[in-house]
Design a protein around this motif. Structure first.
Motif: not given
Ligand code: LAC
Ligand code: ZN
Length: 462
Positions: A248-254, A347-350, A369-381
């Protein structure tokens, strides 16, 4: 007989009421602050009752919106055309746990986490674990093809659905497939129903595949001072031969907002961490997991990672997962926002993350932004912050359209796990051609010629 009395004769007087007497929640879900009043709320207890309700609705051309736990984020459960809200809350039985065949048969109103806990007590695993699993229903999870963190190793809901009992628009009852692991018998109606968001029929029984529950789990929190670097580390971890059970990926604000939401001490101001990866490893033997930890440690150093927090006790694991699972609610309490559920090849996540920030600069919005980085699935708020209504209403659709067009260019699509529902339908043409939309329209027509099932969803001009 009027509609209310007819419904009451099917489900009993206490289980069918007029919409204006029903709790407000039957007109909303977790999608922003949208509310549409239903004309009637009806709570069937069995397949025969669902069938009788649909026969009536079909005859009288009444819209029917099926509702699970109401945790949807694309407005799929909103009764936008009024009519009947069909709440599955009383159909909440686990009917059969078949330990010989590793299968479970459930009604749609079972809470996902209740099902998972019941199975776990028998050493069985149903992996899909959307953040809402403590309140969402398994029927809603099937209807949106939900995912969650563990999808990265174990797959999403559709990978576990073997067979469904479905009531069609005219009230007839069908089985979509068979209770088998293999099935090459004609069209795959089971998988057509999964993710169809209540537009093709009403799911009344679900047969799920199970697997043995893993015994060991390790959890790591890896800090990065550059969010794009964090995203770039994701595909490198898989390339190194590791398949985490969550990445999982989480930005600082998340994280910061989730901490605040949960009443935890704030992040250290002097710490320049801008993003984290939360990485879980699981298995039946412990030693190989530690070897994977070592490999991950080596990989992330190439991306300028900071010191890894290793959660080796249950309390810390629980705390870290709570932080992750509460991000959506935390964002909601911070600002009016619009949530996107973009998904691209891993691999296109960046590139996706960089584009989100670039669009923010162009249009003048902040995003978390946060989400399921391993799936390339980014929740963009996309946050409204202090933008005025007029500016917000103009920039938002423009920015979303540009974002989805870019996602499509990267080989991705507009929803990984939340669905199209009501709030994403106008953007469908960013990822589908006219022919691709038309084919879906024809499928909808074949299942629901009168258009009574969850109308005004999925299709742009519906
Ligand atoms: C999550 C929900 C929003 O990942 O999908 O927390
Ligand atoms: Zn999610």
């Amino acid at each position: 007989m009027d509609v209310l009395h007819h419904l009451q004769s099917i489900v009993g007087p206490e289980n069918a009421i007029e919409g204006n007497r029903a709790d407000k929640r039957y007109g909303s879900d977790e999608t922003e602050d949208l509310y549409f009043p239903p004309e009637w709320v009806c709570k069937p207890a069995c397949t025969n009752e669902v069938s009788a309700i649909l026969s009536l609705a079909h005859e009288l051309n009444i819209p029917v919106t099926t509702r699970g736990g109401g945790t949807g984020l694309a407005g799929g459960a909103l009764p936008v055309k009024g009519g009947i809200v069909l709440s599955m809350e009383r159909m909440n039985q686990i009917l059969l746990i078949d330990e010989e065949n590793l299968q479970v048969t459930v009604q749609p109103g079972v809470i996902t986490e209740v099902l998972q806990d019941t199975l776990k007590a028998r050493g069985l695993f149903y992996p899909p674990d959307p953040s809402s699993r403590g309140i969402s229903y398994i029927g809603g999870n099937v209807s949106t093809n939900a995912g969650g963190p563990r999808a990265v190793k174990y797959g999403v809901v559709r990978d576990y659905v073997l067979n469904l009992e479905v009531v069609l628009a005219d009230g007839s009852v069908i089985q979509t497939g068979a209770n088998t692991l293999k099935n090459s018998t004609s069209y795959n109606l089971t998988q057509l129903m999964v993710g169809s968001e209540g537009t093709l029929g009403v799911i009344t029984q679900i047969v799920l595949k199970l697997i043995p529950h893993p015994v060991f789990q390790l959890l790591l929190l890896v800090p990065f001072n550059n969010p794009v670097n964090a995203c770039a580390a994701v595909s490198a971890i898989f390339k190194a031969g590791i398949t985490p059970s969550a990445l999982e990926f989480m930005e600082r604000d998340a994280i910061a907002w989730s901490k605040e939401y949960l009443g935890q001490p704030p992040l250290d101001e002097t710490d320049d961490t801008q993003a984290h990866l939360l990485i879980e490893l699981d298995g039946f033997y412990e030693a190989p997991l530690y070897e994977d930890v070592e490999k991950i440690n080596q990989v992330v150093q190439h991306f300028n990672a900071g010191e890894i927090l290793f959660a080796d006790d249950e309390a810390t694991k629980k705390e870290l997962w709570a932080l992750r699972r509460h991000v959506a609610h935390a964002v909601k309490t911070n600002s009016v926002y619009k949530e996107e559920d973009t998904v691209v090849p891993r691999a296109k996540l960046p590139e996706l993350l960089a584009k989100v920030k670039e669009l923010g600069k162009i249009h003048g919005f902040r995003s978390v932004c946060y989400g399921h980085a391993g799936d390339g699935n980014l929740h963009v708020n996309i946050l409204k912050d202090s933008l005025d209504e007029h500016t917000w209403s103009i920039l938002l659709p423009k920015a979303i359209r540009q974002l989805f067009e870019y996602v499509h260019e990267l080989g991705g699509t507009l929803s990984g796990e939340h669905g199209v529902g009501y709030v994403q339908k106008e953007y469908l043409d960013t990822v589908f051609s006219a022919a691709e939309i038309d084919l879906r329209r024809q499928i909808k027509k074949a299942f629901d010629p009168r258009g009574i099932l969850n109308p005004n969803k999925l299709f742009p001009d519906s």
